[in-house]
Motif scaffolding. Sequence first.
Motif, PDB file in Angstrom:
ATOM      1  N   ARG A  27      -1.690 -14.827   1.686  1.00  0.00           N
ATOM      2  CA  ARG A  27      -1.342 -14.127   2.927  1.00  0.00           C
ATOM      3  C   ARG A  27      -0.184 -14.805   3.652  1.00  0.00           C
ATOM      4  N   GLU A  53       6.593  -7.470   2.958  1.00  0.00           N
ATOM      5  CA  GLU A  53       5.359  -6.829   2.506  1.00  0.00           C
ATOM      6  C   GLU A  53       5.435  -6.506   1.015  1.00  0.00           C
ATOM      7  N   SER A  54       6.591  -6.073   0.568  1.00  0.00           N
ATOM      8  CA  SER A  54       6.779  -5.772  -0.845  1.00  0.00           C
ATOM      9  C   SER A  54       6.594  -7.037  -1.691  1.00  0.00           C
ATOM     10  N   ASP A  57       2.961  -8.057  -1.891  1.00  0.00           N
ATOM     11  CA  ASP A  57       2.144  -7.173  -2.716  1.00  0.00           C
ATOM     12  C   ASP A  57       2.285  -7.458  -4.206  1.00  0.00           C
ATOM     13  N   HIS A  58       3.281  -8.264  -4.578  1.00  0.00           N
ATOM     14  CA  HIS A  58       3.511  -8.590  -5.992  1.00  0.00           C
ATOM     15  C   HIS A  58       2.507  -9.650  -6.446  1.00  0.00           C
ATOM     16  N   TYR A  92      10.307  -5.671  -8.059  1.00  0.00           N
ATOM     17  CA  TYR A  92       9.660  -6.278  -6.898  1.00  0.00           C
ATOM     18  C   TYR A  92       9.660  -5.354  -5.687  1.00  0.00           C
ATOM     19  N   ARG A  94       8.339  -2.362  -3.565  1.00  0.00           N
ATOM     20  CA  ARG A  94       7.101  -1.633  -3.392  1.00  0.00           C
ATOM     21  C   ARG A  94       7.071  -1.069  -1.999  1.00  0.00           C
ATOM     22  N   GLY A  96       5.465  -0.189   1.435  1.00  0.00           N
ATOM     23  CA  GLY A  96       4.362  -0.741   2.207  1.00  0.00           C
ATOM     24  C   GLY A  96       3.196   0.215   2.318  1.00  0.00           C
ATOM     25  N   SER A  98       2.087   1.980  -0.198  1.00  0.00           N
ATOM     26  CA  SER A  98       1.434   2.156  -1.490  1.00  0.00           C
ATOM     27  C   SER A  98       0.111   1.413  -1.544  1.00  0.00           C
ATOM     28  N   ARG A  99      -0.767   1.940  -2.353  1.00  0.00           N
ATOM     29  CA  ARG A  99      -2.068   1.306  -2.546  1.00  0.00           C
ATOM     30  C   ARG A  99      -1.924   0.195  -3.576  1.00  0.00           C
ATOM     31  N   ARG A 100      -2.914  -0.660  -3.640  1.00  0.00           N
ATOM     32  CA  ARG A 100      -2.916  -1.716  -4.646  1.00  0.00           C
ATOM     33  C   ARG A 100      -3.087  -1.088  -6.016  1.00  0.00           C
ATOM     34  N   ARG A 106      -0.285  -1.449 -12.838  1.00  0.00           N
ATOM     35  CA  ARG A 106       0.762  -2.447 -12.589  1.00  0.00           C
ATOM     36  C   ARG A 106       1.663  -2.576 -13.817  1.00  0.00           C
TER      37      ARG A 106
END
Length: 150
Positions: A27, A53-54, A57-58, A92, A94, A96, A98-100, A106
């Motif tokens: 985090r 945030e992108s 999320d990686h 890299y 993504r 913000g 988008s869902r996991r 992936r």
Amino acid sequence: MPEIRSGTQRAALAAHCLARVAVEPLRALPGIAQDILARRTGGRLRLTPGAAESLADHPWPGNLRELHMVLGDVAARRTAGDVTVQDLPVAYRRSGRSRRLGPLERAEHDAIAAALHACGGNKTRAAEHLGISRTTLYHRIRTLGITLPP
């Protein structure tokens, strides 16, 4: 190398370590990334919230070395200002919103992003490269939240 299973084995191994390094939790990645970028550019570049945030999320299988390489690539292409999601390498980027993604999604995301990058953003050639129809490629780009290069 033998597998270390018991607490005693771990304690014996830890006793041989000269120093401990505290690793920040995931985090904290946006702050770590901003710090790396600031040190690399003398504070000339800043991550926008979307770019941070992108990056957060990686999954970062290459750990900090991979993060350093990505930020080095960004710093080589920009000299000053705000780093947006579009400034990040395609794999890299993504949204913000988008869902996991699960492991299979992936992998699919990364394969499509790499094909688009290899084909210079040409979706028809990328679809051929992947062995799928152009319609399927468009659908998967939307579903997986892949951000296309400008």
